[in-house]
Motif scaffolding. Structure first.
Motif, mmCIF file in Angstrom:
data_model
loop_
_atom_site.group_PDB
_atom_site.id
_atom_site.type_symbol
_atom_site.label_atom_id
_atom_site.label_comp_id
_atom_site.label_asym_id
_atom_site.label_seq_id
_atom_site.Cartn_x
_atom_site.Cartn_y
_atom_site.Cartn_z
ATOM 1 N N TRP A 125 -72.195 -4.289 12.637
ATOM 2 C CA TRP A 125 -70.966 -5.046 12.393
ATOM 3 C C TRP A 125 -70.877 -5.520 10.950
ATOM 4 O O TRP A 125 -69.782 -5.664 10.409
ATOM 5 C CB TRP A 125 -70.868 -6.208 13.378
ATOM 6 C CG TRP A 125 -70.403 -5.708 14.708
ATOM 7 C CD1 TRP A 125 -71.173 -5.161 15.669
ATOM 8 C CD2 TRP A 125 -69.056 -5.659 15.175
ATOM 9 N NE1 TRP A 125 -70.401 -4.767 16.724
ATOM 10 C CE2 TRP A 125 -69.090 -5.069 16.454
ATOM 11 C CE3 TRP A 125 -67.822 -6.046 14.647
ATOM 12 C CZ2 TRP A 125 -67.952 -4.855 17.216
ATOM 13 C CZ3 TRP A 125 -66.688 -5.851 15.407
ATOM 14 C CH2 TRP A 125 -66.752 -5.262 16.679
ATOM 15 N N PHE A 128 -69.600 -2.399 9.368
ATOM 16 C CA PHE A 128 -68.298 -2.104 9.955
ATOM 17 C C PHE A 128 -67.209 -3.006 9.362
ATOM 18 O O PHE A 128 -66.077 -2.587 9.128
ATOM 19 C CB PHE A 128 -68.418 -2.325 11.470
ATOM 20 C CG PHE A 128 -67.237 -1.876 12.266
ATOM 21 C CD1 PHE A 128 -66.646 -0.639 12.068
ATOM 22 C CD2 PHE A 128 -66.723 -2.690 13.274
ATOM 23 C CE1 PHE A 128 -65.573 -0.231 12.835
ATOM 24 C CE2 PHE A 128 -65.649 -2.286 14.043
ATOM 25 C CZ PHE A 128 -65.065 -1.050 13.819
ATOM 26 N N GLY A 129 -67.567 -4.268 9.091
ATOM 27 C CA GLY A 129 -66.564 -5.223 8.636
ATOM 28 C C GLY A 129 -66.402 -5.305 7.131
ATOM 29 O O GLY A 129 -65.545 -6.032 6.644
ATOM 30 N N THR A 159 -65.381 -12.309 13.338
ATOM 31 C CA THR A 159 -66.320 -11.182 13.372
ATOM 32 C C THR A 159 -67.467 -11.451 14.332
ATOM 33 O O THR A 159 -67.824 -10.606 15.162
ATOM 34 C CB THR A 159 -66.890 -10.925 11.958
ATOM 35 O OG1 THR A 159 -65.811 -10.870 11.035
ATOM 36 C CG2 THR A 159 -67.656 -9.624 11.914
ATOM 37 N N MET A 163 -68.039 -9.443 17.769
ATOM 38 C CA MET A 163 -69.324 -8.743 17.891
ATOM 39 C C MET A 163 -70.038 -9.133 19.182
ATOM 40 O O MET A 163 -70.543 -8.276 19.912
ATOM 41 C CB MET A 163 -70.205 -9.097 16.685
ATOM 42 C CG MET A 163 -71.621 -8.566 16.764
ATOM 43 S SD MET A 163 -72.508 -8.912 15.244
ATOM 44 C CE MET A 163 -72.541 -10.687 15.275
ATOM 45 N N TRP A 166 -68.259 -7.600 22.140
ATOM 46 C CA TRP A 166 -68.585 -6.168 22.219
ATOM 47 C C TRP A 166 -69.987 -5.967 22.804
ATOM 48 O O TRP A 166 -70.212 -5.093 23.623
ATOM 49 C CB TRP A 166 -68.501 -5.549 20.817
ATOM 50 C CG TRP A 166 -68.937 -4.123 20.771
ATOM 51 C CD1 TRP A 166 -68.170 -3.039 21.084
ATOM 52 C CD2 TRP A 166 -70.228 -3.631 20.405
ATOM 53 N NE1 TRP A 166 -68.906 -1.893 20.957
ATOM 54 C CE2 TRP A 166 -70.179 -2.214 20.538
ATOM 55 C CE3 TRP A 166 -71.418 -4.214 19.980
ATOM 56 C CZ2 TRP A 166 -71.263 -1.401 20.256
ATOM 57 C CZ3 TRP A 166 -72.501 -3.408 19.714
ATOM 58 C CH2 TRP A 166 -72.421 -2.019 19.848
ATOM 59 N N GLU A 231 -77.821 -11.980 15.296
ATOM 60 C CA GLU A 231 -76.594 -11.291 14.886
ATOM 61 C C GLU A 231 -75.842 -12.036 13.777
ATOM 62 O O GLU A 231 -75.564 -11.451 12.731
ATOM 63 C CB GLU A 231 -75.683 -11.018 16.086
ATOM 64 C CG GLU A 231 -76.302 -10.092 17.115
ATOM 65 C CD GLU A 231 -76.452 -10.784 18.442
ATOM 66 O OE1 GLU A 231 -77.149 -11.822 18.460
ATOM 67 O OE2 GLU A 231 -75.876 -10.319 19.430
ATOM 68 N N VAL A 235 -75.181 -10.765 9.917
ATOM 69 C CA VAL A 235 -73.825 -10.498 9.444
ATOM 70 C C VAL A 235 -73.414 -11.475 8.344
ATOM 71 O O VAL A 235 -73.022 -11.081 7.255
ATOM 72 C CB VAL A 235 -72.808 -10.565 10.606
ATOM 73 C CG1 VAL A 235 -71.389 -10.370 10.079
ATOM 74 C CG2 VAL A 235 -73.125 -9.502 11.639
#
Lengths: 300, 361
Positions: A125, A128-129, A159, A163, A166, A231, A235
């Motif tokens: 992520w 991805f972001g 985000t 995340m 998901w 996470e 991120v």
């Protein structure tokens, strides 16, 4: 039956006792010990009593301010996560096929995010972001929506939440699906005969029968999201500013960054206590809601 | 309230193309009159639940039609058929009270609240559930739950028929009697067509005016309990109904005589034409065979044991290789276990390939 007294039997419990002692009791007591002292390194400790705990609960101090702010963030995060993942999981479970090869296909697809390690999820992520090379970030920005999780607190939160949804909605969906599968066909047939609408079937049969698995799902998701570390750390690193700094991130900063073992120990004890209490409340509320209250015989 | 006609009805879970011998329900045609109490009796897997689900519309038949009062309902959904069904395991809505459970079907159909309340009260009265109306349904015993399932069917004033799918399976034995007589009373009171699926002969015989015996997807006999007992149309009916079941033994039949091990038993009717090549057997219920001391004109048998059923004693005997059950009179006693069998000629039936052969008088 005659009971024989044999104190040697205690030896049989010894292995379990040792395992529990070394894995739980001794580390826990070490933390309790740290939480009452202060250290300046060199293995020198000074007695501080309940000082750290007092400071922790006082928002005017540095420690208390950081703790209460991150606690607030954590609670908001868990609330949002539960509010999205539980209904979404139920909807997914309801719309899954009941028979045929599609079942296996759906289960495998749903299980995929669950198999990915936490820091890999974070890395996925994080890339991805990114507005420059990430598919999501680049697309959003070229559509005219300004998105940058590094500089904008709202984007960072969005985000982290997306995340987590998901990553973990599948777990809720799989649990709900198992709950749904265990409902005997006769219930649906009876509902059909009673002329129940789709919504009535859901509220009268499916939701009450999923009660138990939903309890497990809520507990698991609450504990996991309340302890979240990897996470968001990967991120956003807790930023921008402190906007996504959750308790666990704050804790690691204090314990390993500043080496304030006393403060960190006090904080982790309170943190642990909060999780226990909230889980107990969830459990009590949900089991009471599920089981009918006993009716007094005289109250007919 | 309806007469139910089944016209060439058959069902296969494997689809239409499957071989007919694999059908769960082989083609049947029959009429069930309005207000009758019927029992579908047969062992597990004989197709009785399939037949029930076809009538209620839970499954759609591969072949044939179902008529309610002459109107074809085959394509109609369960909701539109006005059927009530009670399942093997009680189905109740956990979160609702007994009263809410009973009101559920009416609420779904948009009946005004005042009418619902009146109707629920009436049905609760009928089923003796009035004291429990405000209790959570999950708290009740299995038999009360079954009454709720039944009540949810009865609250609708337009019910055509009530179907029961082994409803007493999970009920305690002493409560079974109560609930069964309750059903019987309701049937008399409400003039409803009731169809009751069971594998328990006592349940079937005490509940129904007409018992439909099924075996291997086929209806083998349909008749009153007395008919099933006295004149089983199929050897299966013979040994499935009655305890102990009917004695079946191979025999040579000619005219008014049956020959077993060289011994001749006289028959009430004459069997001159029997299908050639068929397996010929005679069947006689243990109640119509008496044990006596050995005599030259009696079929000789060896007693293996005597079961005392309280009101009657039955002897398990052996004639050659064939096991046989027969009634033991109080006066009878035997030291060496040797005995002779006396047959009641009026109740000895002849079967060709398991099917009853009607003799000429």
């Amino acid at each position: 039956m005659e009971k024989t007294v044999n104190q040697k039997a205690w030896f049989l419990v010894l292995p379990v006792f040792l395992v529990v002692a070394f894995s739980a009791i001794i580390p826990m007591m070490t933390v309790v010990n740290y939480s009452l002292q202060d250290t300046f390194g060199n293995n020198q400790f000074f007695w501080n009593g309940v000082g750290w705990f007092k400071e922790l609960l006082d928002p005017s101090t540095d420690l208390g301010g950081r703790f209460l702010a991150s606690l607030g963030r954590n609670l908001i995060f868990s609330a949002i996560i539960l509010a999205i993942e539980v209904p979404l999981g139920i909807v997914i479970a309801l719309s899954m096929p009941r028979t045929g090869w599609q079942v296996a296909a759906c289960l495998v697809i749903l299980a995929l995010p669950l198999l990915i390690p936490w820091n890999v999820v974070g890395t996925i992520w994080q890339i991805f972001g990114r507005p420059d090379i990430g598919l999501l970030g680049y697309t959003l920005n070229s559509l005219g929506i300004e998105y940058n999780y590094v500089s904008n607190a709202f984007d960072a939160w969005a985000t982290v939440i997306v995340m987590d949804v998901w990553h973990w909605t599948s777990l809720v969906a799989l649990l709900c699906y198992a709950g749904l599968k265990s409902i005997p066909d006769a219930y649906y047939q009876a509902a059909q005969i009673d002329g129940a609408s789709r919504w009535a079937v859901f509220t009268a049969i499916q939701l009450p029968k999923m009660n138990r698995v939903l309890l497990i799902a809520v507990l698991l998701r609450f504990m996991d999201s309340f302890m979240i570390y990897t996470e968001p750390f990967v991120v956003t690193g807790g930023g921008p500013g402190n906007s996504t700094t959750f308790i666990s991130i704050e804790l690691v900063k204090i314990a390993l960054g500043q080496f304030d073992l006393g403060k960190a120990a006090a904080m982790s004890l309170v943190y642990n206590l909060i999780i226990l209490i909230v889980c107990w409340v969830f459990y009590t509320v949900m089991t009471n809601a599920g089981a009918a209250r006993p009716v007094k015989e005289g109250a007919k | 309230m309806a007469r139910i006609d089944l016209v060439d009805l058959a069902h296969s879970y494997g689809g239409n193309s499957a071989d007919e011998s694999t059908y769960a329900l082989k083609p049947i045609s029959m009429t069930w009159r309005q207000g009758g109490a019927y029992a579908l009796l047969g062992p597990s897997g004989c197709g009785k639940t399939t037949l029930l689900n076809l009538i209620s519309g839970i499954i759609t038949p591969s072949r044939g039609k179902i008529l309610f009062d002459g109107q074809d309902v085959t394509p109609l959904s369960t909701q539109k058929r006005n059927i009530a069904q009670v399942f093997q395991f009680p189905v109740i809505y956990d979160t609702m009270t007994v009263g809410q459970n009973l009101a559920f079907p009416l609420k779904n159909r948009g009946v005004p609240k005042r009418d619902i309340d009146a109707r629920v009260k009436e049905i609760a009265q009928l089923l003796d559930l009035t004291p429990d109306l405000n209790r959570k349904a999950t708290r009740l015993t299995a038999d009360a739950k079954q009454k709720i399932s039944l009540g949810r069917g009865l609250v609708r004033s337009d019910v055509a028929a009530v179907l029961f799918d082994e409803p007493l399976t999970v009920i305690d034995p002493e409560l079974k009697w109560q609930l069964r007589s309750k059903l019987k009373a309701l049937h008399r009171e409400l003039d409803l067509t009731m169809i009751y699926v069971t594998h328990d002969q006592t349940e079937a015989l005490t509940f129904a005016d007409t018992v439909v015996v099924m075996h291997d997807g086929r209806v083998v006999q349909s008749g009153t309990p007395a008919e099933l007992f006295e004149k089983p149309a199929h050897t299966f009916v013979g040994y499935f109904i009655g305890s102990p079941g009917m004695n079946i033994m191979p025999a040579e039949v000619k005219g008014r005589e049956a020959r077993i091990n060289g011994h001749v038993i006289s028959l009430k009717r004459s069997y001159d034409v029997l299908p050639s090549g068929a397996k010929i057997e005679i069947g006689v219920r243990p109640e119509f065979v008496d044990i006596a001391n050995p005599a030259p004109d009696l079929l000789a048998a060896q007693i293996e044991r005597i079961d005392d059923l309280g009101r009657m004693r039955f002897a398990r005997v052996r004639v050659g290789d064939v096991k046989f059950a027969a009634r033991v009179r109080e006066s009878f006693s035997s030291a060496d276990g040797k005995c002779g069998l006396i047959f009641d000629a009026a109740h000895v039936h002849v079967y060709a390939d398991s099917r009853l052969v009607e003799g000429a008088p």
